[in-house]
Design a protein around this motif. Structure first.
Motif, PDB file in Angstrom:
ATOM      1  N   VAL A 324     -15.700 -29.823  -9.498  1.00  0.00           N
ATOM      2  CA  VAL A 324     -14.340 -30.354  -9.648  1.00  0.00           C
ATOM      3  C   VAL A 324     -14.147 -31.501  -8.670  1.00  0.00           C
ATOM      4  O   VAL A 324     -14.805 -31.559  -7.626  1.00  0.00           O
ATOM      5  N   PRO A 325     -13.257 -32.424  -8.984  1.00  0.00           N
ATOM      6  CA  PRO A 325     -13.026 -33.541  -8.055  1.00  0.00           C
ATOM      7  C   PRO A 325     -12.454 -33.025  -6.737  1.00  0.00           C
ATOM      8  O   PRO A 325     -11.499 -32.241  -6.737  1.00  0.00           O
ATOM      9  N   PRO A 326     -13.020 -33.428  -5.599  1.00  0.00           N
ATOM     10  CA  PRO A 326     -12.466 -32.998  -4.310  1.00  0.00           C
ATOM     11  C   PRO A 326     -11.138 -33.690  -4.039  1.00  0.00           C
ATOM     12  O   PRO A 326     -10.786 -34.682  -4.683  1.00  0.00           O
ATOM     13  N   ASN A 327     -10.404 -33.156  -3.086  1.00  0.00           N
ATOM     14  CA  ASN A 327      -9.159 -33.803  -2.690  1.00  0.00           C
ATOM     15  C   ASN A 327      -9.459 -35.190  -2.141  1.00  0.00           C
ATOM     16  O   ASN A 327     -10.458 -35.411  -1.450  1.00  0.00           O
ATOM     17  N   ASP A 328      -8.585 -36.134  -2.434  1.00  0.00           N
ATOM     18  CA  ASP A 328      -8.693 -37.509  -1.922  1.00  0.00           C
ATOM     19  C   ASP A 328      -9.950 -38.210  -2.405  1.00  0.00           C
ATOM     20  O   ASP A 328     -10.448 -39.114  -1.754  1.00  0.00           O
ATOM     21  N   SER A 329     -10.497 -37.784  -3.546  1.00  0.00           N
ATOM     22  CA  SER A 329     -11.707 -38.440  -4.043  1.00  0.00           C
ATOM     23  C   SER A 329     -11.368 -39.781  -4.676  1.00  0.00           C
ATOM     24  O   SER A 329     -10.359 -39.929  -5.363  1.00  0.00           O
ATOM     25  N   ASN A 330     -12.213 -40.775  -4.424  1.00  0.00           N
ATOM     26  CA  ASN A 330     -12.052 -42.079  -5.053  1.00  0.00           C
ATOM     27  C   ASN A 330     -12.883 -42.216  -6.327  1.00  0.00           C
ATOM     28  O   ASN A 330     -12.813 -43.219  -7.017  1.00  0.00           O
ATOM     29  N   ASP A 331     -13.714 -41.196  -6.607  1.00  0.00           N
ATOM     30  CA  ASP A 331     -14.565 -41.259  -7.789  1.00  0.00           C
ATOM     31  C   ASP A 331     -13.733 -41.061  -9.061  1.00  0.00           C
ATOM     32  O   ASP A 331     -12.643 -40.492  -9.031  1.00  0.00           O
ATOM     33  N   SER A 332     -14.274 -41.496 -10.173  1.00  0.00           N
ATOM     34  CA  SER A 332     -13.630 -41.248 -11.458  1.00  0.00           C
ATOM     35  C   SER A 332     -13.661 -39.755 -11.743  1.00  0.00           C
ATOM     36  O   SER A 332     -14.729 -39.133 -11.739  1.00  0.00           O
ATOM     37  N   VAL A 333     -12.511 -39.169 -12.025  1.00  0.00           N
ATOM     38  CA  VAL A 333     -12.475 -37.721 -12.245  1.00  0.00           C
ATOM     39  C   VAL A 333     -13.258 -37.341 -13.501  1.00  0.00           C
ATOM     40  O   VAL A 333     -13.747 -36.218 -13.621  1.00  0.00           O
ATOM     41  N   ALA A 334     -13.399 -38.269 -14.437  1.00  0.00           N
ATOM     42  CA  ALA A 334     -14.104 -37.974 -15.679  1.00  0.00           C
ATOM     43  C   ALA A 334     -15.584 -37.704 -15.460  1.00  0.00           C
ATOM     44  O   ALA A 334     -16.262 -37.198 -16.358  1.00  0.00           O
ATOM     45  N   SER A 335     -16.112 -38.031 -14.276  1.00  0.00           N
ATOM     46  CA  SER A 335     -17.533 -37.827 -14.008  1.00  0.00           C
ATOM     47  C   SER A 335     -17.847 -36.403 -13.569  1.00  0.00           C
ATOM     48  O   SER A 335     -19.016 -36.039 -13.446  1.00  0.00           O
ATOM     49  N   TYR A 336     -16.816 -35.582 -13.328  1.00  0.00           N
ATOM     50  CA  TYR A 336     -17.039 -34.223 -12.842  1.00  0.00           C
ATOM     51  C   TYR A 336     -17.173 -33.257 -14.024  1.00  0.00           C
ATOM     52  O   TYR A 336     -16.461 -33.357 -15.024  1.00  0.00           O
ATOM     53  N   ASP A 337     -18.088 -32.293 -13.889  1.00  0.00           N
ATOM     54  CA  ASP A 337     -18.443 -31.437 -15.014  1.00  0.00           C
ATOM     55  C   ASP A 337     -17.258 -30.619 -15.521  1.00  0.00           C
ATOM     56  O   ASP A 337     -17.128 -30.401 -16.733  1.00  0.00           O
ATOM     57  N   ALA A 338     -16.418 -30.124 -14.621  1.00  0.00           N
ATOM     58  CA  ALA A 338     -15.269 -29.331 -15.067  1.00  0.00           C
ATOM     59  C   ALA A 338     -14.349 -30.167 -15.949  1.00  0.00           C
ATOM     60  O   ALA A 338     -13.835 -29.687 -16.974  1.00  0.00           O
ATOM     61  N   VAL A 339     -14.134 -31.418 -15.570  1.00  0.00           N
ATOM     62  CA  VAL A 339     -13.275 -32.307 -16.359  1.00  0.00           C
ATOM     63  C   VAL A 339     -13.945 -32.618 -17.703  1.00  0.00           C
ATOM     64  O   VAL A 339     -13.283 -32.664 -18.741  1.00  0.00           O
ATOM     65  N   LYS A 340     -15.263 -32.849 -17.672  1.00  0.00           N
ATOM     66  CA  LYS A 340     -15.977 -33.100 -18.928  1.00  0.00           C
ATOM     67  C   LYS A 340     -15.793 -31.936 -19.902  1.00  0.00           C
ATOM     68  O   LYS A 340     -15.572 -32.132 -21.099  1.00  0.00           O
ATOM     69  N   LEU A 341     -15.917 -30.708 -19.396  1.00  0.00           N
ATOM     70  CA  LEU A 341     -15.754 -29.539 -20.252  1.00  0.00           C
ATOM     71  C   LEU A 341     -14.337 -29.477 -20.811  1.00  0.00           C
ATOM     72  O   LEU A 341     -14.133 -29.205 -22.002  1.00  0.00           O
ATOM     73  N   PHE A 342     -13.347 -29.706 -19.953  1.00  0.00           N
ATOM     74  CA  PHE A 342     -11.960 -29.669 -20.404  1.00  0.00           C
ATOM     75  C   PHE A 342     -11.735 -30.671 -21.542  1.00  0.00           C
ATOM     76  O   PHE A 342     -11.147 -30.340 -22.578  1.00  0.00           O
ATOM     77  N   VAL A 343     -12.212 -31.898 -21.339  1.00  0.00           N
ATOM     78  CA  VAL A 343     -11.998 -32.950 -22.342  1.00  0.00           C
ATOM     79  C   VAL A 343     -12.678 -32.584 -23.658  1.00  0.00           C
ATOM     80  O   VAL A 343     -12.092 -32.722 -24.744  1.00  0.00           O
ATOM     81  N   GLU A 344     -13.917 -32.104 -23.574  1.00  0.00           N
ATOM     82  CA  GLU A 344     -14.649 -31.773 -24.800  1.00  0.00           C
ATOM     83  C   GLU A 344     -13.959 -30.657 -25.568  1.00  0.00           C
ATOM     84  O   GLU A 344     -13.802 -30.719 -26.799  1.00  0.00           O
ATOM     85  N   ARG A 345     -13.524 -29.607 -24.873  1.00  0.00           N
ATOM     86  CA  ARG A 345     -12.872 -28.487 -25.561  1.00  0.00           C
ATOM     87  C   ARG A 345     -11.471 -28.876 -26.029  1.00  0.00           C
ATOM     88  O   ARG A 345     -11.007 -28.380 -27.062  1.00  0.00           O
ATOM     89  N   ALA A 346     -10.792 -29.754 -25.310  1.00  0.00           N
ATOM     90  CA  ALA A 346      -9.480 -30.217 -25.757  1.00  0.00           C
ATOM     91  C   ALA A 346      -9.613 -31.034 -27.041  1.00  0.00           C
ATOM     92  O   ALA A 346      -8.785 -30.931 -27.956  1.00  0.00           O
ATOM     93  N   ARG A 347     -10.654 -31.828 -27.139  1.00  0.00           N
ATOM     94  CA  ARG A 347     -10.866 -32.631 -28.343  1.00  0.00           C
ATOM     95  C   ARG A 347     -11.212 -31.762 -29.552  1.00  0.00           C
ATOM     96  O   ARG A 347     -11.038 -32.182 -30.692  1.00  0.00           O
ATOM     97  N   ALA A 348     -11.710 -30.556 -29.296  1.00  0.00           N
ATOM     98  CA  ALA A 348     -12.004 -29.657 -30.409  1.00  0.00           C
ATOM     99  C   ALA A 348     -10.728 -29.229 -31.119  1.00  0.00           C
ATOM    100  O   ALA A 348     -10.738 -28.933 -32.320  1.00  0.00           O
ATOM    101  N   VAL A 349      -9.596 -29.188 -30.383  1.00  0.00           N
ATOM    102  CA  VAL A 349      -8.326 -28.789 -30.998  1.00  0.00           C
ATOM    103  C   VAL A 349      -7.407 -29.986 -31.227  1.00  0.00           C
ATOM    104  O   VAL A 349      -6.452 -29.907 -31.998  1.00  0.00           O
ATOM    105  N   ARG A 350      -7.700 -31.100 -30.508  1.00  0.00           N
ATOM    106  CA  ARG A 350      -6.906 -32.321 -30.701  1.00  0.00           C
ATOM    107  C   ARG A 350      -7.837 -33.512 -30.573  1.00  0.00           C
ATOM    108  O   ARG A 350      -8.081 -34.032 -29.480  1.00  0.00           O
ATOM    109  N   PRO A 351      -8.434 -33.960 -31.672  1.00  0.00           N
ATOM    110  CA  PRO A 351      -9.503 -34.959 -31.626  1.00  0.00           C
ATOM    111  C   PRO A 351      -9.122 -36.263 -30.938  1.00  0.00           C
ATOM    112  O   PRO A 351     -10.009 -36.970 -30.450  1.00  0.00           O
TER     113      PRO A 351
END
Length: 854
Positions: A324-351
């Motif tokens: 998961v993105p750490p606090n105060d991270s400057n990195d793109s949150v989309a690069s973190y695996d937890a966020v990737k999973l959320f986005v992929e499963r969210a698109r399964a119900v809302r493309p």
């Protein structure tokens, strides 16, 4: 088998390309001279991704040759290791010959890889100096290798032919696995090791053990009998396990008693991988697993369980949560695996679902609140069909209720997260259940000693129960550098525990013990801050911050206001330096709300603590009269230290409000009161405060010798924070008096010290001055970025306004920058600076000081 002449042995050559071009050519010549086929990455066309290409080459090769020198090689954006290391890791099943070119300055990651190879003692390597020497070594080694392999094959007895054509039987998941590349690679390598026959994946329910096991098992479909997945979720009797395995493998069995013998006869001399899923409820069957491994040398077993089997030779693999993105991270949150999973499963119900701008931060916060737990994330993402990310985050305050409605084809216990946790809870004995529920009192974890003290007489077998909870993956253990090991739960698990805790008969007694314990801890450890024990004391209090906050809410309303006031007054330095100004202010206010329960000295302590926090929030209108009232009570009670603190705080407020003479006289009186009682830490604080105020006001009464004396006094008490404050004052004094070179050194040391101790407020002040210095040299863009970074630090600790003279200086800098750069450019630079986290802000400040000094 008769082979056609073109089917010669293939030798895969792995190395960096440019730096070892001559050596690669020599290796090619040596291989071809033996009528073998060199397989080299640059030899192929490239309609495929590089990783897919060299993996394919490796799969078709017979011998691996690694040639290394200085470079670790390029790491692709989607990988954590270089292609060079990936090639080595993927070559585990074939003979390997390694060669290291002598030379200096090997890159650290390459050196680490070679150290690991040495430590594993799985392979040795040779060193060489020239390409010609390498060619000779390689040629000789290949000849010896082929000779040994031929002799080994000639001595090997014929293996019996397979008795059937049983193929792999693995579930086919509907969705691809997300974010488990490292875990799959590590587990595959473990199971390819002939010395490792049993690997147990442990972790809490919903961490993804079963899905990971299926992915790994797919790597072993080539074995004689392939890979087979056997679910034990429906079993409750350990005696039935061997029979369930026999049934899944289509092995005739005379019942549970003879199933182990039948399986041993079936697997003898044949290779296969079994995945035994959900073993935690049949742990007594561990002995049957151990017997199978002893009797079947070609059998490997991969187990998923919330507790280890405790069988000889078992390798336990604790499955981690997704990143998961750490606090105060400057990195793109989309690069973190937890966020990737959320986005992929969210698109399964809302493309059409995407995350941009503010939604990205909200999705990152959702994943952090769910601890990166894959099941929780999948259940939450399913709610995107009806809720926006913002609405979902709001509802996660009732996390276990909102996380329901999983896919209908999931196991029933995975339909809601609550069912998953209940599954584990119901496997516990009664004593362990009680401890699990009682742990709902803790916020942010605990140490063993602390919990044993709180639960004495309530849970006599606490240690045994805690051990069982750790084995069942309901409690996690983490190591700290300076403190005792800590134990905690995933937040989703803790919330379930807290829900049950509300119905526990001993609830109020435990909460009171918890509150008393942690507030006394704040008091007793707080007085060790600003001594040589400061780093350990600060980290101890930091670790217990959530518990102290919970205690501060409970205690004032339950007869503990006096103790609370004493603890806050003793530990205010921690709350201020670590940036918890608002939390300390609220805690003091909750004590003052029950003023009638306080003694006079208790009231003065709570009021003085509240005044200190108000001062650092630039709320002088409250701070000045509060310091005055508390100081009068301390005077009556003959508490010199309390009087001294109030004089110092009131005096500082007076100077910033314009009455410098009265304010400085009051500060000096505070210093002398500390001196009278021999309080060196108090003297250091008072003198440092007086000199800091002069730097802020740019109005110096005290000479250079006093600034040097302040630093020496700080060093005498051993406080890293006091030393950094003394260095910042001395550095500012020198800079403002034309002694730039020396001043820059002190300022750099101050920033490094404040950074190491995580002291936020004073660090923001130093950054503001560095910004002013950059502006004075015409570096307005960098100056404004630093100003934005300092502002972000103050906002983080909820003390956004600096003292009035400093605020005026900041506005002057921004006005000059707007005149030079324009309003839009200044706004952009400010926004960039505010995006920097504390570490990056300090790094930027030090870089600016280094640039000036150059």
């Amino acid at each position: 088998m008769i082979l056609t002449p073109d089917q010669r042995l293939r030798i895969f050559v792995s190395s960096t390309l440019q730096e070892l071009a001559d050596e690669r050519a020599a290796a090619r010549d040596a291989i071809e001279s033996l009528k073998l086929i060199p397989v080299m990455f640059e030899a192929g066309a490239r309609p495929h991704p590089p990783q897919a290409l060299y993996h394919s080459y490796l799969e078709q090769s017979d011998v691996f040759v690694g040639i290394y020198w200085q470079s670790y090689g390029w790491v692709a954006p989607d990988m954590e290791i270089s292609g060079l290391e990936d090639e080595f890791s993927s070559s585990g099943k074939m003979p390997r010959l390694l060669y290291i070119k002598n030379g200096d300055e090997m890159e650290p990651r390459l050196a680490d890889l070679l150290r690991r190879i040495q430590d594993e003692a799985s392979i040795s390597y040779k060193q060489f100096d020239t390409a010609a020497e390498l060619a000779g070594l390689l040629k000789d080694d290949l000849i010896l290798l082929l000779t040994e392999r031929f002799q080994e094959q000639s001595r090997r007895p014929d293996r019996p032919p397979p008795r059937n054509t049983l193929k792999s039987a693995l579930p086919s998941p509907a969705n691809p696995i997300v974010g488990r590349d490292r875990e799959v690679a590590e587990l595959t390598a473990l199971l390819e090791d002939r010395e490792v026959r049993l690997v147990t994946l442990t972790g809490p329910g919903g961490i993804g053990k079963s899905r990971l096991a299926i992915e790994v098992a797919g790597k072993f479909a080539h074995l004689d009998l392939g890979s087979h997945f056997i679910s034990l979720a429906s079993l409750t009797d350990a005696v039935q396990v061997a029979e369930a395995i026999a049934r899944a493998m289509d092995v005739s069995s005379g019942g549970s008693q003879g199933a182990v013998d039948d399986l041993a006869a079936f697997f003898k001399d044949r290779e296969s991988l079994l995945v035994l899923d959900n073993f935690e409820q049949v742990l007594d069957a561990s002995s049957a697993v151990g017997e199978l491994l002893i009797r079947c040398p070609g059998l490997r077993i991969l187990v998923t369980s919330r507790a280890p089997l405790r069988v000889r030779g078992e390798k336990e693999y604790d499955v981690p949560a997704l990143g998961v993105p750490p606090n105060d991270s400057n990195d793109s949150v989309a690069s973190y695996d937890a966020v990737k999973l959320f986005v992929e499963r969210a698109r399964a119900v809302r493309p059409d679902f995407t995350i941009e701008n503010s939604d990205a931060d909200i999705v990152a916060e959702i994943c952090k609140r769910l601890d990166g737990l894959p099941l929780a994330i999948e259940l939450a993402a399913a709610r995107i069909r009806m809720l926006t990310p913002e609405a979902l985050l709001k509802r996660l305050r009732e996390r276990l209720d909102v996380l329901s409605g999983g896919a209908r084809d999931m196991p029933e216990r995975h339909q809601t997260l609550k069912c998953t946790i209940e599954w584990s809870y119901n496997l516990l004995d009664d004593d362990t259940k009680k401890v699990f529920v009682a742990l709902g009192a803790f916020k942010g974890g605990f140490t063993l000693d602390d919990a044993e003290q709180i639960f004495r007489d309530i849970a006599p077998s606490f240690l045994e129960s805690l051990s069982s909870l750790i084995e069942q993956s309901l409690v996690r253990s983490t190591q700290n550098e300076c403190c005792d090991p800590r134990f905690s739960m995933l937040e989703t698990v803790r919330e379930y525990s807290a829900e049950l805790f509300e119905e526990l008969p001993e609830r109020d007694e435990i909460l009171h013990r918890h509150a008393i314990f942690y507030i006394e801890l704040a008091r007793d450890v707080g007085i060790k801050v600003r001594t040589a024990d400061e780093p350990v004391a600060l980290e101890r209090l930091e670790a217990e911050l959530d518990n102290m906050r919970a205690a501060s809410k409970w205690l004032p309303a339950h007869g503990g206001a006096e103790l609370m006031a004493e603890a806050l007054f003793a530990s205010w330095w921690f709350w201020w330096t670590r940036g918890y100004v608002e939390a300390a202010r609220r805690a003091a206010e909750s004590v003052l709300e029950v003023k009638e329960e306080l003694s006079q000295i208790g009231y003065a302590r709570a009021l003085a603590t509240r005044a200190v926090m108000a001062f650092w929030q630039s709320d002088f209108a409250f701070a000045m009269p509060a310091f005055f009232e508390a100081g009068q009570i301390f005077d009556v009670e003959m508490d010199e230290r309390g009087m001294a603190l109030c004089d110092l705080g009131r005096g500082l407020a007076e100077t910033f409000m314009g009455d410098k003479d009265a304010g400085r006289a009051r500060q000096r009186r505070g210093y002398h009161l500390f001196e009278q009682v021999g309080d060196l830490a108090g003297m250091s604080m008072a003198l440092s405060g007086l000199l800091w105020e002069q730097c802020v006001n740019r109005d110096f009464e005290d000479p250079l010798e006093d600034y040097e004396r302040s630093l020496e006094l700080a060093r005498s008490i051993g406080s890293q924070i006091d030393i950094a404050l003394g260095q910042s004052n001395l550095g500012l004094y020198l800079m403002l008096h034309g002694k730039e070179t020396k001043g820059l050194g002190y300022l750099k040391d101050a920033l490094e010290g404040l950074h190491a101790a995580r002291v936020f407020g004073p660090a923001s002040g130093v950054l503001d001055y560095v910004a002013e210095m950059a502006a004075g040299r015409g570096r307005f863009v960098d100056a404004v970025k630093l100003t934005g970074a300092a502002r972000a630090v103050r906002e983080r600790i909820q003390a956004p306004e600096p003292p009035p003279p400093a605020a005026a200086q900041i506005e002057k800098l921004l006005a000059e920058a707007r005149g030079s750069l324009g309003v839009e450019a200044v706004d952009h630079a400010l926004a960039e600076g505010k995006q920097l986290d504390f570490d990056a802000a300090i790094e930027a400040g030090i870089a600016e000081l280094t640039l000036v000094n150059a």
